[in-house]
Structure formats: structure tokens, C-alpha cells
Design an enzyme around this catalytic site. Structure first.
Site, PDB file in Angstrom:
ATOM      1  N   ASN B 405      51.769 -79.185 105.576  1.00  8.89           N
ATOM      2  CA  ASN B 405      50.990 -78.027 105.178  1.00  8.89           C
ATOM      3  C   ASN B 405      50.586 -78.104 103.707  1.00  8.89           C
ATOM      4  O   ASN B 405      49.442 -78.373 103.383  1.00  8.89           O
ATOM      5  CB  ASN B 405      51.783 -76.750 105.478  1.00  8.89           C
ATOM      6  CG  ASN B 405      50.966 -75.488 105.243  1.00  8.89           C
ATOM      7  OD1 ASN B 405      49.847 -75.539 104.748  1.00  8.89           O
ATOM      8  ND2 ASN B 405      51.516 -74.354 105.584  1.00  8.89           N
ATOM      9  N   ASP B 406      51.548 -77.911 102.830  1.00  4.99           N
ATOM     10  CA  ASP B 406      51.230 -77.872 101.403  1.00  4.99           C
ATOM     11  C   ASP B 406      50.524 -79.141 100.915  1.00  4.99           C
ATOM     12  O   ASP B 406      49.668 -79.076 100.047  1.00  4.99           O
ATOM     13  CB  ASP B 406      52.502 -77.645 100.582  1.00  4.99           C
ATOM     14  CG  ASP B 406      53.145 -76.307 100.903  1.00  4.99           C
ATOM     15  OD1 ASP B 406      52.399 -75.382 101.276  1.00  4.99           O
ATOM     16  OD2 ASP B 406      54.379 -76.193 100.800  1.00  4.99           O
ATOM     17  N   VAL B 407      50.888 -80.281 101.503  1.00  8.28           N
ATOM     18  CA  VAL B 407      50.308 -81.547 101.021  1.00  8.28           C
ATOM     19  C   VAL B 407      48.851 -81.723 101.447  1.00  8.28           C
ATOM     20  O   VAL B 407      48.218 -82.699 101.099  1.00  8.28           O
ATOM     21  CB  VAL B 407      51.136 -82.774 101.495  1.00  8.28           C
ATOM     22  CG1 VAL B 407      52.542 -82.706 100.933  1.00  8.28           C
ATOM     23  CG2 VAL B 407      51.152 -82.888 102.996  1.00  8.28           C
ATOM     24  N   THR B 408      48.332 -80.743 102.244  1.00  5.03           N
ATOM     25  CA  THR B 408      46.926 -80.824 102.643  1.00  5.03           C
ATOM     26  C   THR B 408      46.136 -79.657 102.070  1.00  5.03           C
ATOM     27  O   THR B 408      44.964 -79.499 102.358  1.00  5.03           O
ATOM     28  CB  THR B 408      46.794 -80.749 104.182  1.00  5.03           C
ATOM     29  OG1 THR B 408      47.277 -79.469 104.615  1.00  5.03           O
ATOM     30  CG2 THR B 408      47.579 -81.845 104.859  1.00  5.03           C
ATOM     31  N   ALA B 447      56.141 -73.963 100.169  1.00  2.98           N
ATOM     32  CA  ALA B 447      55.859 -73.433  98.845  1.00  2.98           C
ATOM     33  C   ALA B 447      55.512 -71.950  98.949  1.00  2.98           C
ATOM     34  O   ALA B 447      55.359 -71.272  97.945  1.00  2.98           O
ATOM     35  CB  ALA B 447      54.721 -74.206  98.201  1.00  2.98           C
TER      36      ALA B 447
END
Lengths: 96, 478
Positions: B405-408, B447
Site C-alpha cells: 500500500n504505502d510503497v505505491t 503508515a
């Protein structure tokens, strides 16, 4: 060995470590952690000295427990690294 | 130090050889082909070190030592064989704790029986029993070794409990924690300094106790998403602990290994921090990933999004020329890696080019995703790191995001107020279509930030369990 020679070994080894670790491919970072785990158990050397020494029974038993703990790590660490590494395979040749 | 003369040269050379073997073991990891040989070299190094130690000491306790090695080795081998690849982060944390504990025990043994380690002199004052005085340098080394070992132990135990789910991944924030932590660290250092003047047991054992406490205190405020950094940091500590013990015992194998492992963990921590665009200090001071998301999250829940089915996804991917699969921690939790590989194979049979894109902090430890994909028989030359594949999303028809999620999150590139602003992310939104597998629309990433990607025109949300959804797609493809 005097303190200065030991310190020299240590400092140079830090540099070796720095360069060697940067050359590790990111895909193998997990095996890197498990193998560093296994080799840091070289602390077993100290544990063996304590277990083999005469003089203090408490010290001997502490040493033996440390030997057992470090052995978990040595055998477990190398074995699990081996298991992981054996899974990394290249693409098989397939017909185009 | 006068005992050097009593150690035969071949012993010193043997320990040196063992240290060199360990360097070669790490060197082997520069490519998967050479890695297995490297691991074997590591085993040889360990065998040399153990054999040399056993060969140069009295063997009166050999049966007990043998039993200890058998018990420990047996436990280790069985664990290594049975452990699931998704549980690798916990296992590594557990192993770190053992190194830490072993260092503490060796330190304590050396303190109680310093003559056996050749680190003390016997002083006989006139008309009184002789006193065994540990060399001041050895006291510092021993104190540091025990302190680092104890921190490694208790820190790793907390990391293990968090990773294993026995303890919530949420940060636990004590009031005044920075004051408490600094106070404790200062007290440890001050006591080690005092230890050179006074070798009484209370000093030694207080250092040990305080160090156990600080390891615990340092890790509890750190959230689950920061575990890749924590686990690398503990890796580093376990190395420094071994090095400190090597100084105490004047053993080059231990010093070389400690330095290698210490720098390895430090570099991994650095790589992980860089991949999150956060400073090491901000990570270890903790608190991230627990607070309720400030802006966006609450208001965003009812924004419109497109929902698709497994059949839609299968159709889109079949038509594609190139598909990039982006796995994250969610894939590990759902154990979906085998289903993902099956999906990739079916697509390849349809003539679709399939690649995998891995963000450095995807998962709970460095390289976590790579191991899972390798376990599922995905060839490693189809798996790419962030910087090698990011430019390809623009020419890609479908990006399949599973459990990441956060890494995209494109907000990392555009939204200056976002907590993850500046973090390098995978440019999945540039693909013609993004298929985003997610359990439900409610939850947000670790996050705690909403992801703008969900509401884009070219995004199709596939709501459901990662493994089930992928299996349904496999069925629809077949």
C-alpha cells in the site's frame, strides 16, 4: 595480542564488511541476515572456553547454556540459509 | 597482555582462517549462483573455530559440551526445517535474541572466572588472601559486550513478539520516554566507566540489568511498519556484541565476524531508512505508524472508486502485453505467493510478459518478498528492484498490486503534507490499469495514510483476501 593490534584487525574488518555487504544483491538480503546470524554465533568460542575451564562451577554452567544457545543459532542459521538459497532459481529454458 | 606468548601461532592462524571464511561467506551472497558455495564456506569457518577452541583447551567437560551442542543443534535444525518462509522475520529476531543472550552469558562467565579467559592478574598483598584483578581494558570490553548483548536480547524478544503477533504492532509510548532512555543509557556508560575502578559484582550486574531494560524500552515505541529497520539494527547490535567479546578474549575470528555482522546490519538499516526517506534517529525514537492519520483518511472513506471482479481482472491481464506484479506484506500474511506464481505462469502461457517489482521495505525485513517469491518458484531474474523497474510502469498495461500500500502511494511524490512525502515509491499509477487487491476499503496502510491510488480512473479495486482473489483469477484464466 596487544590492544592496538586487536583494534587494527577490528577497524580493517569493518571496512571489509562495509565493501562486502554493499556488494550483496538486495534479493539476498534475507539470507544475508540469517547467515550473519549464524556466523555471529562464533561467540560459541567464548562459551566453549568457559565450559571447559576449571575453577568456577557457575561459570562452567553459564558457558554450557551459552554453548547450547549458540548451537541453535549456528545449526539453525546455516540450515535455514541453505534452505532459502536453494530456492533461488533462474528461469528454466523454455521454448520460444 | 602477557599471555599472548602462550598461544601457539597455529591457533592464531586458524582463527584468522575462520574469519576469512566468514568474509567469503558474505562475499558469496553477491549473486544467487555463488551464494550456496558461500554458505558452505561459512560452515567451514565455524567448524575451524570450534575445532580450534576444543583442541586447545582441556577436554574434561567434553561430554557436557557435546550434549549442549546436540541439544542446541537439534533445536536449530528442526526449527530451520519446519519454519514457514512467511515467518522468517520472527525467526531472525529470535536468532538475534539468542546471540545476545549467549554474549551476556559468556560475559558473565568471564566475569566469574576471569583467569580461565586470561584476562586477570593474581595480586597477592602481604598477609592477606590473593585477589584476582581483571585488567581494566578487559573490564571495559566485558562491560560493553554484556551491555550490547543484553540490549540485543531484550530488544529482539520484543521485536519477535511484535512480528509474531503476540504483541500489538502498535507503538507503545511511555511518557517521558526520551528522558528515561537517555538517563538509562548514560547510567550504563557511567557504570562501565566506574567498573574499571571497582570490579564488585553489583556494578557488573547493574550494568546487565539496566541493559536488559533499555533494550526493552528502545523497541516498544517502534511500530510494525518500521520493523525492517529494527531487525537490521538488532542484527548490527548482535555483531557488535560478538566483536566486544572478541576484544575480551583476544580472538580474531570473533572480532572479524563481529565487525562484518555489525557493518552488515548497519548498512541494511541505512538502506531501509533511505527507502522510507526517514532518518535513523526518527525511526528509533519511535511512534510512527500508530497515530491516527491526520488529514485525508476520514474524509476520503466515501470517495467513489471502481470495483472489479476476478473475471474482470483475468480478462484485463490476458489482453495485456506486460503485467507487473507488486507484492507487499499483505501477500505474506495471506500466504498468497504460490497462487501469485500460478497466476504468473498462466499469463506467461498466454504470451503476456510478467515481471515482479519489489520495494526495499515491502514486508517486515530486508529481502522478505524476494524469499517468498523464490519459495513459490518465481525465477529470480523476473524479480526487479525499485530503481530497475520504475521506468517500465509507463509502458505497462496492468500493474497488479497485492498486499502493498504505502510503497505505491503517489502522495509520497506530490503531497508535501503527507507523512511519507519524499519516500521513493513504485510508480504503479503510470500503468494503463492498476489492479489493487485489498481486503476492504476501510483499512489504510501501516503508515495510517489514505492512498489516492484507490480513487483514480485507471484503478480497479479487487476487494477480498489476497490469496482467495488471486486463486479466483487463476480459475478465471484457466
Amino acid at each position: 595480542m596487544d590492544f592496538i593490534s586487536i583494534l587494527s584487525i577490528f577497524v580493517l574488518a569493518c571496512f571489509v564488511g562495509y565493501f562486502v555487504v554493499w556488494s550483496v544483491t538486495p534479493a539476498l538480503h534475507t539470507p544475508l541476515m540469517s547467515v550473519t546470524n549464524a556466523i555471529s554465533s562464533v561467540i560459541v568460542v567464548g562459551a566453549l572456553i568457559a565450559s571447559a575451564a576449571a575453577g568456577s562451577a557457575t561459570s562452567k554452567w553459564l558457558g554450557l547454556v551459552a554453548v547450547a544457545l549458540a548451537s541453535v543459532n549456528i545449526f539453525g542459521g546455516f540450515a535455514v540459509t541453505q534452505r532459502m538459497l536453494s530456492m533461488y532459481k533462474k528461469k528454466e529454458r523454455r521454448d520460444a | 597482555m602477557h599471555e599472548a606468548a602462550s598461544v601457539p601461532a597455529w591457533v592464531l592462524l586458524a582463527y584468522l582462517a575462520s574469519g576469512v571464511c566468514f568474509i567469503l561467506a558474505l562475499r558469496g551472497l553477491s549473486s544467487p549462483e555463488s551464494s550456496r558455495r558461500g554458505n558452505f564456506t561459512g560452515m567451514v569457518g565455524m567448524a575451524i573455530a570450534v575445532a580450534t577452541t576444543l583442541g586447545t583447551h582441556q577436554l574434561a567437560t567434553l561430554p557436557e559440551i557435546g550434549a549442549a551442542i546436540l541439544i542446541g543443534g537439534g533445536v536449530g535444525l528442526i526449527t530451520a526445517r519446519k519454519i514457514q518462509m512467511t515467518a522468517m522475520p520472527q525467526l531472525v529476531a529470535a536468532f538475534h535474541s539468542l546471540v545476545g543472550m549467549a554474549a551476556v552469558l559468556v560475559g558473565a562467565a568471564a566475569y566469574l572466572n576471569p583467569e580461565a579467559f586470561g584476562i586477570a592478574a593474581r595480586i597477592t598483598p602481604i598477609a592477606s588472601p590473593s585477589i584476582i584483578s581483571i585488567y581494566p581494558v578487559s573490564r571495559i570490553e566485558m562491560g560493553l559486550g554484556v551491555a550490547i548483548g543484553a540490549i540485543t536480547f531484550s530488544g529482539s524478544v520484543i521485536a519477535f513478539l511484535k512480528l509474531n503477533g503476540n504483541m500489538s504492532g502498535k507503538p507503545i509510548l511511555l511518557p517521558l520516554r526520551h528522558v528515561i532512555n537517555f538517563g538509562t543509557l548514560f547510567a550504563i556508560l557511567a557504570l562501565i566507566a566506574y567498573f574499571t575502578q571497582d570490579q564488585s559484582p553489583w556494578v557488573f550486574f547493574t550494568v546487565m540489568g539496566l541493559s536488559f531494560a533499555i533494550g526493552f524500552l528502545l523497541i516498544i515505541p517502534i511500530g510494525g511498519a518500521d520493523m525492517p529497520v529494527v531487525i537490521s539494527m538488532l542484527n548490527s547490535y548482535s555483531g557488535w556484541a560478538a566483536a566486544a567479546m572478541g576484544f575480551t578474549l583476544h580472538n580474531s575470528a570473533m572480532i572479524i565476524t563481529g565487525a562484518l555482522v555489525g557493518s552488515s546490519g548497519a548498512i541494511l538499516s541505512y538502506i531501509m531508512c533511505r527507502a522510507m526517506n526517514r532518518s535513523f534517529l526518527s525511526v528509533i525514537s519511535g511512534g510512527f505508524g500508530g497515530e491516527v492519520a491526520g488529514t485525508g483518511a476520514a474524509s476520503a472513506i466515501d470517495r467513489p472508486y471502481k470495483r472489479g471482479s476476478a473475471e474482470d481482472a483475468a480478462f484485463l491481464m490476458k489482453q495485456a502485453e506486460q503485467v507487473i506484479i507488486v507484492p507487499g506484506y499483505g501477500m505474506a500474511v495471506a500466504q498468497a505467493q504460490h497462487a501469485v506464481r500460478e497466476m504468473a505462469d498462466l499469463l506467461k502461457n498466454e504470451g503476456v510478459k510478467v515481471k515482479f517489482a519489489i520495494h526495499p521495505v515491502a514486508g517486515r525485513m530486508p529481502g522478505h518478498m524476494n524469499v517468498l517469491l523464490a519459495e513459490a518458484n518465481v525465477p529470480y531474474d523476473e524479480v526487479f528492484e525499485l530503481e530497475d523497474i520504475n521506468s517500465e510502469f509507463a509502458q505497462t498495461d496492468v500493474a497488479y498490486v497485492i498486499g502493498a500500500n504505502d510503497v505505491t502511494n503517489p502522495a509520497a511524490k506530490s503531497d508535501k503534507t503527507s507523512p511519507i512525502y519524499g519516500m521513493p515509491v513504485l510508480d504503479v499509477e503510470k500503468a494503463r490499469t492498476v489492479l489493487f487487491v485489498k481486503r476492504s476499503m476501510g483499512g489504510v496502510g501501516y503508515a495510517g495514510i489514505d492512498n489516492d491510488l484507490f480513487y483514480r480512473d485507471n484503478t480497479m479495486m479487487l476487494l477480498g483476501d489476497a490469496k482467495k482473489m488471486t486463486e479466483e483469477i487463476v480459475k478465471a484464466l484457466g
